[in-house]
Motif scaffolding. Structure first.
Motif, PDB file in Angstrom:
ATOM      1  N   ASN A  48       0.866  -1.183   0.000  1.00  0.00           N
ATOM      2  CA  ASN A  48       0.000   0.000   0.000  1.00  0.00           C
ATOM      3  C   ASN A  48       0.901   1.231   0.000  1.00  0.00           C
ATOM      4  O   ASN A  48       1.928   1.263   0.680  1.00  0.00           O
ATOM      5  N   ARG A  49       0.494   2.228  -0.754  1.00  0.00           N
ATOM      6  CA  ARG A  49       1.294   3.443  -0.828  1.00  0.00           C
ATOM      7  C   ARG A  49       1.229   4.188   0.492  1.00  0.00           C
ATOM      8  O   ARG A  49       0.176   4.295   1.096  1.00  0.00           O
ATOM      9  N   LEU A  50       2.363   4.688   0.928  1.00  0.00           N
ATOM     10  CA  LEU A  50       2.436   5.338   2.234  1.00  0.00           C
ATOM     11  C   LEU A  50       1.522   6.559   2.322  1.00  0.00           C
ATOM     12  O   LEU A  50       0.787   6.743   3.284  1.00  0.00           O
ATOM     13  N   SER A  51       1.557   7.408   1.310  1.00  0.00           N
ATOM     14  CA  SER A  51       0.872   8.700   1.414  1.00  0.00           C
ATOM     15  C   SER A  51      -0.639   8.552   1.547  1.00  0.00           C
ATOM     16  O   SER A  51      -1.268   9.213   2.366  1.00  0.00           O
ATOM     17  N   ASP A  52      -1.221   7.675   0.719  1.00  0.00           N
ATOM     18  CA  ASP A  52      -2.682   7.613   0.707  1.00  0.00           C
ATOM     19  C   ASP A  52      -3.250   6.215   0.889  1.00  0.00           C
ATOM     20  O   ASP A  52      -4.451   6.028   0.823  1.00  0.00           O
ATOM     21  N   GLY A  53      -2.385   5.223   1.086  1.00  0.00           N
ATOM     22  CA  GLY A  53      -2.852   3.863   1.302  1.00  0.00           C
ATOM     23  C   GLY A  53      -3.288   3.134   0.050  1.00  0.00           C
ATOM     24  O   GLY A  53      -3.763   2.001   0.128  1.00  0.00           O
ATOM     25  N   GLU A  54      -3.147   3.744  -1.126  1.00  0.00           N
ATOM     26  CA  GLU A  54      -3.568   3.138  -2.395  1.00  0.00           C
ATOM     27  C   GLU A  54      -2.835   1.810  -2.619  1.00  0.00           C
ATOM     28  O   GLU A  54      -1.644   1.689  -2.329  1.00  0.00           O
ATOM     29  N   VAL A  55      -3.558   0.829  -3.147  1.00  0.00           N
ATOM     30  CA  VAL A  55      -2.968  -0.466  -3.465  1.00  0.00           C
ATOM     31  C   VAL A  55      -2.025  -0.308  -4.652  1.00  0.00           C
ATOM     32  O   VAL A  55      -2.407   0.281  -5.675  1.00  0.00           O
TER      33      VAL A  55
ATOM     34  N   GLU B 271      10.499   2.106   2.365  1.00  0.00           N
ATOM     35  CA  GLU B 271       9.531   2.585   3.349  1.00  0.00           C
ATOM     36  C   GLU B 271       9.151   4.046   3.133  1.00  0.00           C
ATOM     37  O   GLU B 271       8.170   4.519   3.696  1.00  0.00           O
ATOM     38  N   LEU B 272       9.923   4.749   2.336  1.00  0.00           N
ATOM     39  CA  LEU B 272       9.552   6.135   2.031  1.00  0.00           C
ATOM     40  C   LEU B 272       8.345   6.172   1.110  1.00  0.00           C
ATOM     41  O   LEU B 272       7.635   7.159   1.048  1.00  0.00           O
TER      42      LEU B 272
ATOM     43  N   LEU C 157       6.133   3.149   0.564  1.00  0.00           N
ATOM     44  CA  LEU C 157       5.050   2.194   0.776  1.00  0.00           C
ATOM     45  C   LEU C 157       5.190   1.472   2.117  1.00  0.00           C
ATOM     46  O   LEU C 157       6.163   1.651   2.833  1.00  0.00           O
ATOM     47  N   LEU C 158       4.154   0.671   2.425  1.00  0.00           N
ATOM     48  CA  LEU C 158       4.225  -0.152   3.614  1.00  0.00           C
ATOM     49  C   LEU C 158       3.646  -1.543   3.350  1.00  0.00           C
ATOM     50  O   LEU C 158       2.865  -1.740   2.433  1.00  0.00           O
ATOM     51  N   GLU C 159       4.090  -2.465   4.167  1.00  0.00           N
ATOM     52  CA  GLU C 159       3.623  -3.856   4.199  1.00  0.00           C
ATOM     53  C   GLU C 159       3.640  -4.558   2.835  1.00  0.00           C
ATOM     54  O   GLU C 159       2.607  -5.029   2.368  1.00  0.00           O
TER      55      GLU C 159
ATOM     56  N   ARG D 216      -8.933  -6.449  -3.644  1.00  0.00           N
ATOM     57  CA  ARG D 216      -7.933  -5.385  -3.513  1.00  0.00           C
ATOM     58  C   ARG D 216      -7.612  -4.741  -4.858  1.00  0.00           C
ATOM     59  O   ARG D 216      -7.378  -3.541  -4.952  1.00  0.00           O
TER      60      ARG D 216
END
Lengths: 170, 552, 107
Positions: free
Chosen positions: C17-24, C62-63, C65-67, C91
């Motif tokens: 998921n993208r860090l800034s907005d959680g987008e897949v 990590e800059l 995205l996450l997980e 998803r």
């Protein structure tokens, strides 16, 4: 990751050098500042009486079960420092141990947080009576002071001087 | 309702700035996701399937019109035009951007709202009875002590890194609408023979993988001692709760492992020590100050007949149906408690659009002393409406599709977000709810069936409270396919009970038919007008099971 | 999550998921990260999958995205792949009960 020690002295945070050495349970006590385990403190009397240096305790948080600070209630006068372990930041048993030490048992020595000590836990630790912190060197004094001043007040009393908003209003 | 003073405002502001700083440090790479995650959770920010999810706290489910208006604005400006009301009286937004959340929280702070401690291993939103202050025979408005507990538990330095989450609920009425027996701490407000008020404390209830009904350990704790008592419970839990296995880390496991008597003893021992230092004795002045915020509104003195109301009931059958199912008798003559169903037939349970939220804010201001409540069943309440205003209110509710007359009926289901939204889910829950709702849309049929709660969870974490549904539906994953396990006989109220599993799970094609079979069996088996739960308690699982698996 | 651990999965892709907005988002190899599952890089076999995940977790991932994690995909023929699990299908598209939201709405 290297660490350094920040301690509160006269209400100011300062970086200090550490003089304490942890001595394994089966090693003889040497030096003038020895930190030992709770088991050793409870069980080996002879050893300790002969030691001329200062004595400290490391309190393990455990996983399924943790060490209980009340077990060594009667020995507190012998201790100059208690190091409370936070093996992983999620394990918050140490917060209660610190409070019991200050609020109930009246411990006046240094309580040091060791282990996985995060920036964002520092204020909570301070409020619980912890007054020394072993942290990564990237956690500078400036950051430490920023973390511990994030909130100007608290709703509830703890082991610091705040009375608690719920009580201050009256 | 409670109004922030400068202390409360400062705390929330400090928190917003703290979180803004944490977000900046995460975005700049100064802290890792691993270090950031517990911080964002403590501010109600989850990662879900498609996006982040923000859970905003609605303390004990009470909102003002201007707060609801702000929630509508947030939905519009920061999200996709809707919000979801949860089984813990909170609201969730499913599409916020992390980088805009600090601004969003700033806006919430303007109306005395926040997302503090709505997630994470800390003390969560204190929930309560949605009819508080409006229902007759209440011992005391449970929101008073809920507000006290809320403040005491906020940013509690000792209890912010607990073994697991911690949920507290309070009821002030013998009819428990707050499901207190399924909370980590559940409080029942009692009155003794001398007319004094005391707090009965239950500990160790919960749903999820291992559901338990809470055990009573504090019989009658006086108000000034309650915080010391709660602090004792929390400290025992923080010290002894397991940290080796997150499935065994809730206080319900601790109570189960050491037993009720030992738990009581440990808490009493800890309480005695804390109380001896006296610092948590709540001053009467402060208790009274907070209580004053929950004083009854300036009700008019009204008396029957209520002609506009009676005339509308006589001439408008839709209105009459709605009154029958959604309107509850108020303690004050001439007033009514209005339930607003967020379960339109075939719709998504618990969701409301920004347009609906704005309309509700207006209705609250015009008809309900500017107050709205959120229920555990994902519905809303306007607590203090004049009976003579009900017809006009009804029209407005109809215009905003908020007038579904199904409170407590079979289509008034609870469904968690499920696999359509949630990272933890094994199966979808909302489409099942929609199908069941449509299957039973006929109001006459629904009224005939009567009170029957269906609760649907998309996974064992049980956010849909399936264990305590009269019919519980649990989504499970069998080799990548969604299956549904049914249970019968659950009950969330003072006759607390966990449902019994019927047997093998059903496919998504079969599950709605299975529910129909259960309802048919009930209608055949019931005597007099007993509700489903009474029939089940009388006849047991056998006849239902037989019907369900007859063709298998 | 149990859903995206597949024993014996042959084809896999990496998502996060993208860090800034959680987008897949999906790892597209040299092309970095994409919002569109159809342009995700597919790994064939356990070794290649492990390497793909490693390639996705660059030093500063990590800059962005996450997980990040691997998930199974199925060969649908014509060089097309589909996510194997209901979860990843959802998803990639959006909530099934709100076809006006998520990636499916932008299609």
């Amino acid at each position: 990751m290297s660490k350094h020690l920040i301690r509160m002295e006269n209400e100011q945070a300062v970086i200090v050098q550490d003089g304490w050495a942890f001595i394994d349970d089966d090693e003889p006590l040497t030096g003038d500042r020895a930190v030992i385990s709770l088991t050793r403190l409870l069980e080996s009397k002879e050893d300790l009486a002969q030691f001329k240096g200062q004595l400290g305790l490391v309190l393990r948080a455990g996983t399924k079960q943790g060490e209980d600070i009340r077990d060594i209630q009667s020995k507190l006068d012998n201790l100059a420092i208690i190091m409370i372990e936070f093996p992983v930041y999620r394990n918050g048993r140490g917060f209660s141990s610190a409070r019991i030490l200050r609020d109930e048992l009246g411990f006046k020595g240094e309580i040091r947080a060791i282990g996985d000590v995060l920036f964002d836990q520092l204020l909570f630790m301070k409020r619980c009576g912890i007054n020394a912190y072993e942290v990564e060197t990237s956690l500078t004094l400036e950051k430490f002071n920023k973390a511990t001043s994030a909130f100007s007040d608290g709703y509830q009393p703890a082991a610091d001087s705040l009375r608690g908003i719920l009580w201050n209003r009256s | 309702m409670y109004r922030y003073d400068e202390f409360d405002h400062q705390m929330v502001q400090d928190r917003v700035e703290q979180f803004r700083d944490q977000v900046n440090r995460r975005i700049s790479g100064e802290i890792t996701e691993d270090a950031f995650k517990p911080l964002r959770l403590m501010n109600g920010v989850y990662l879900q399937l498609h996006a982040y999810m923000l859970r905003v706290a609605i303390p004990y489910g009470t909102l003002s019109g201007s707060q609801m208006r702000k929630l509508a604005h947030i939905a519009r400006e920061y999200d996709r035009g809707y919000g979801h009301f949860t089984t813990r009286q909170n609201i969730q937004y499913n599409w916020p951007s992390l980088d805009r959340i600090p601004d969003l929280l700033n806006e919430l702070a303007e109306v005395e709202m926040h997302a503090i401690q709505t997630s994470g291993n800390c003390i969560r939103n204190v929930t309560s009875d949605q009819y508080a202050g409006a229902i007759a025979n209440e011992v005391e408005d449970p929101r008073i002590i809920s507000e006290v507990i809320r403040q005491w538990s906020t940013f509690h330095p000792e209890f912010s890194f607990l073994p697991r989450k911690f949920k507290i609920a309070v009821t002030g009425h013998e009819n428990d609408r707050a499901a207190i027996r399924f909370h980590d701490i559940g409080i029942v407000i009692k009155q003794n023979d001398q007319g004094e008020v005391g707090y009965e404390v239950h500990v160790g209830g919960g749903l999820g993988r291992t559901p338990f009904i809470a055990k009573k350990i504090g019989d009658f704790v006086p108000a000034e001692k309650l915080l010391a008592y709660l602090e004792a419970v929390m400290r025992v839990y923080n010290m002894l709760g397991r940290r080796d296995n997150s499935y065994k880390a809730r206080i319900k496991i601790l109570v189960h492992e050491i037993g009720e008597a030992e738990m009581r003893r440990l808490v009493e021992e800890e309480f005695t020590k804390i109380d001896a230092r006296d610092v948590l004795s709540l001053p009467h002045a402060e208790l009274n100050r907070i209580a004053a915020y929950f004083a009854p509104p300036a009700f008019e003195v009204l008396s029957a007949p209520f002609e506009i109301f009676e005339a509308a009931k006589a001439s408008n059958s839709a209105f009459a149906d709605w009154v029958e199912n959604n309107v509850v008798e108020h303690r004050q003559e001439g007033y009514a408690i209005v339930n607003i169903s967020l379960k339109p037939i075939g719709g998504i349970p618990g969701d409301a659009t920004d347009v609906q939220m704005d309309a509700l804010a207006d209705m609250a201001a015009n008809y309900s002393f500017d107050e709205i409540r959120v229920t555990h069943q994902q519905n809303l309440v306007l607590p203090h409406v004049r009976q003579e205003d009900l017809p006009a209110l009804f029209v407005q509710l109809q215009e905003t599709e908020l007038a579904t007359p199904n409170i407590g009926l079979i289509s008034d289901q609870i469904a968690c977000p499920g696999l359509d939204y949630c990272n933890l889910a094994n199966a979808r829950s909302i489409p099942i709810a929609q199908e069941i709702s449509t299957r039973f849309e006929d109001l006459k049929q629904q009224s005939n069936i009567g009170d029957l709660s269906i609760k649907i969870s998309g996974c064992i974490n049980a956010c849909g409270h399936h264990h305590i549904g009269n019919i519980g539906i649990l989504g499970v994953d069998k080799k990548g396919t969604e299956f549904y396990q049914l249970s019968l006989g659950g009950s969330h109220d003072e006759n607390a009970a966990l449902g019994d599993i019927t047997g093998p799970a059903f496919t998504s094609e079969q599950v709605v038919g299975a529910v129909e079979n259960i309802v048919d069996s009930y209608l055949q088996l019931r005597t007099d007008d007993e509700p489903f739960i009474d029939t089940y308690r009388r006849v047991g699982m056998a006849p239902f099971k037989e019907r369900l698996y007859a063709n298998v | 999550m149990a859903q995206h651990v597949s024993k014996g999965a042959r084809f896999q892709a990496v998502t996060a998921n993208r860090l800034s907005d959680g987008e897949v988002i999906y790892f597209a190899g040299d092309n970095g990260w994409t919002e569109n599952f159809q342009t995700a890089k597919i790994a064939d076999g356990a070794e290649a999958s492990k390497e793909l995940l490693q390639a996705a977790m660059t030093d500063d991932f990590e800059l962005l995205l996450l997980e990040p994690y691997l998930f199974e995909v199925i060969d649908a023929g014509n060089a097309n792949f589909n996510p194997a699990s209901v979860r990843e299908v959802i998803r990639a598209a959006g909530p099934t009960i709100r076809l006006d939201l998520g990636k499916q709405a932008e299609a």
